[in-house]
Design an enzyme around this catalytic site. Sequence first.
Site, PDB file in Angstrom:
ATOM      1  N   ARG A  51       0.802  -1.228   0.000  1.00 12.69           N
ATOM      2  CA  ARG A  51       0.000   0.000   0.000  1.00 12.69           C
ATOM      3  C   ARG A  51       0.829   1.271   0.000  1.00 12.69           C
ATOM      4  NH1 ARG A  51      -2.613  -3.993   1.820  1.00 12.69           N
ATOM      5  NH2 ARG A  51      -0.593  -4.458   2.692  1.00 12.69           N
ATOM      6  N   THR A  52       1.801   1.342   0.883  1.00 15.07           N
ATOM      7  CA  THR A  52       2.498   2.623   1.073  1.00 15.07           C
ATOM      8  C   THR A  52       3.245   3.008  -0.197  1.00 15.07           C
ATOM      9  OG1 THR A  52       2.738   2.017   3.394  1.00 15.07           O
ATOM     10  CG2 THR A  52       4.045   3.880   2.605  1.00 15.07           C
ATOM     11  N   LYS A  80      26.502  -3.751  -1.884  1.00 15.83           N
ATOM     12  CA  LYS A  80      27.975  -3.763  -1.991  1.00 15.83           C
ATOM     13  C   LYS A  80      28.617  -3.081  -0.790  1.00 15.83           C
ATOM     14  CE  LYS A  80      27.406  -2.762  -6.907  1.00 15.83           C
ATOM     15  NZ  LYS A  80      27.561  -1.633  -7.846  1.00 15.83           N
ATOM     16  N   ARG A 101      11.259   3.944   3.210  1.00 12.78           N
ATOM     17  CA  ARG A 101      10.939   2.972   4.264  1.00 12.78           C
ATOM     18  C   ARG A 101      12.217   2.222   4.593  1.00 12.78           C
ATOM     19  NH1 ARG A 101       5.897  -1.122   4.456  1.00 12.78           N
ATOM     20  NH2 ARG A 101       4.940   0.857   5.077  1.00 12.78           N
ATOM     21  N   HIS A 129       5.139   5.856  11.487  1.00 15.05           N
ATOM     22  CA  HIS A 129       4.603   5.692  10.127  1.00 15.05           C
ATOM     23  C   HIS A 129       3.647   6.873   9.898  1.00 15.05           C
ATOM     24  CE1 HIS A 129       3.431   3.960   6.425  1.00 15.05           C
ATOM     25  NE2 HIS A 129       3.105   2.728   6.808  1.00 15.05           N
TER      26      HIS A 129
HETATM   27  N1   CP Z   1      -0.066  -0.133   5.945  1.00 14.71           N
HETATM   28  C1   CP Z   1       1.120  -0.373   5.335  1.00 14.71           C
HETATM   29  O1   CP Z   1       2.140   0.248   5.658  1.00 14.71           O
HETATM   30  O2   CP Z   1       1.052  -1.307   4.354  1.00 14.71           O
HETATM   31  P1   CP Z   1       2.274  -1.767   3.457  1.00 14.71           P
HETATM   32  O3   CP Z   1       3.286  -2.409   4.369  1.00 14.71           O
HETATM   33  O4   CP Z   1       1.708  -2.697   2.438  1.00 14.71           O
HETATM   34  O5   CP Z   1       2.873  -0.528   2.837  1.00 14.71           O
END
Ligand code: CP
Length: 313
Positions: A51-52, A80, A101, A129
């Site tokens: 999703r993110t 590397k 991320r 998050h």
């Molecule tokens: N909610 C969320 O962060 O989903 P993903 O890990 O799929 O990005």
Amino acid sequence: MNKYSLVSIADLNKDELLALLERARYFEEHPNQKILDGKVVATLFFEPSTRTRLSFETAVNRLGGRVIGFYDASTTSSSKGETLHDTIKMVSNYVDLIVMRHYLEGAARWASEVTDIPVVNAGDGANQHPSQTMLDLYSIYKTQGRLNDLTITMVGDLKYGRTVHSLLMAMSYFNPTFNFVACKELQMPEEYLKFCDEHGIKYTITTDFSPEIINASDIIYMTRVQRERFTDIMEYERVKNLYTLRNDMLANSRDNLRILHPLPRVNEIAYDVDDNPKAYYFDQARNGLYARQAIICRALGIDPLNNKPSNAQ
Ligand code: CP
């Protein structure tokens, strides 16, 4: 650090949160426009995501910008031995915004401190998050018609779940009452309980996902037990299926109750809940597109309501 970076939800004050929600609503009504023409956004995903990453990339594409990046760090020079510092320095040469991320808590803060371009944290370990929190707030506002004075029950992995940590902090502006439902191994960490105490936030802590708690909730926020954060896999096996929401458990719940989950789900919500009108998790994920369009524009200093560079936020 660029002043438009979004590393922790604590980087936003109440007015900034509300401004982002207003712009998310605007993008829900106007998702396709060319206000990012000429802008390039990097999505650097050192950890898996559906999703993110896809909603951030869709957000850029729908606003006329371009995306570069990776979702498998093993194909990059980090394999590397290139450091995160050097990776961020290099990518900063090419783009206007980095969305990242990373599996390490604090990685997004570190990245934001080694570059002059804005960095948006798309999740750092068990820490924060913030873009998920913006879509959670937007989802709560849309379904409840307000953010103030709500009873929110958080269930599952409250120790490692970065989404509940960010949401708890954001809700501090809105006089929430929290119920924290988790087994003793996965309780809300002490630092977040202290945050609640310091901000006068009411909360209960229990291991019992009882009918009384369900029936007194405006929002039930289910979470996945985060296998990837456990060092002891036997402990994960012991706690992974302790809390599952089934449709029959909602029989006497409030009319306004909505079930949220950041997704992915594993066993936390039975499939028979999906057809209940109180299930909102797939709509919640769709709201991520609009919330992230708003976040990207803020990070690039563009106000969609005026369609010009802005320092207003
Ligand atoms: N909610 C969320 O962060 O989903 P993903 O890990 O799929 O990005």
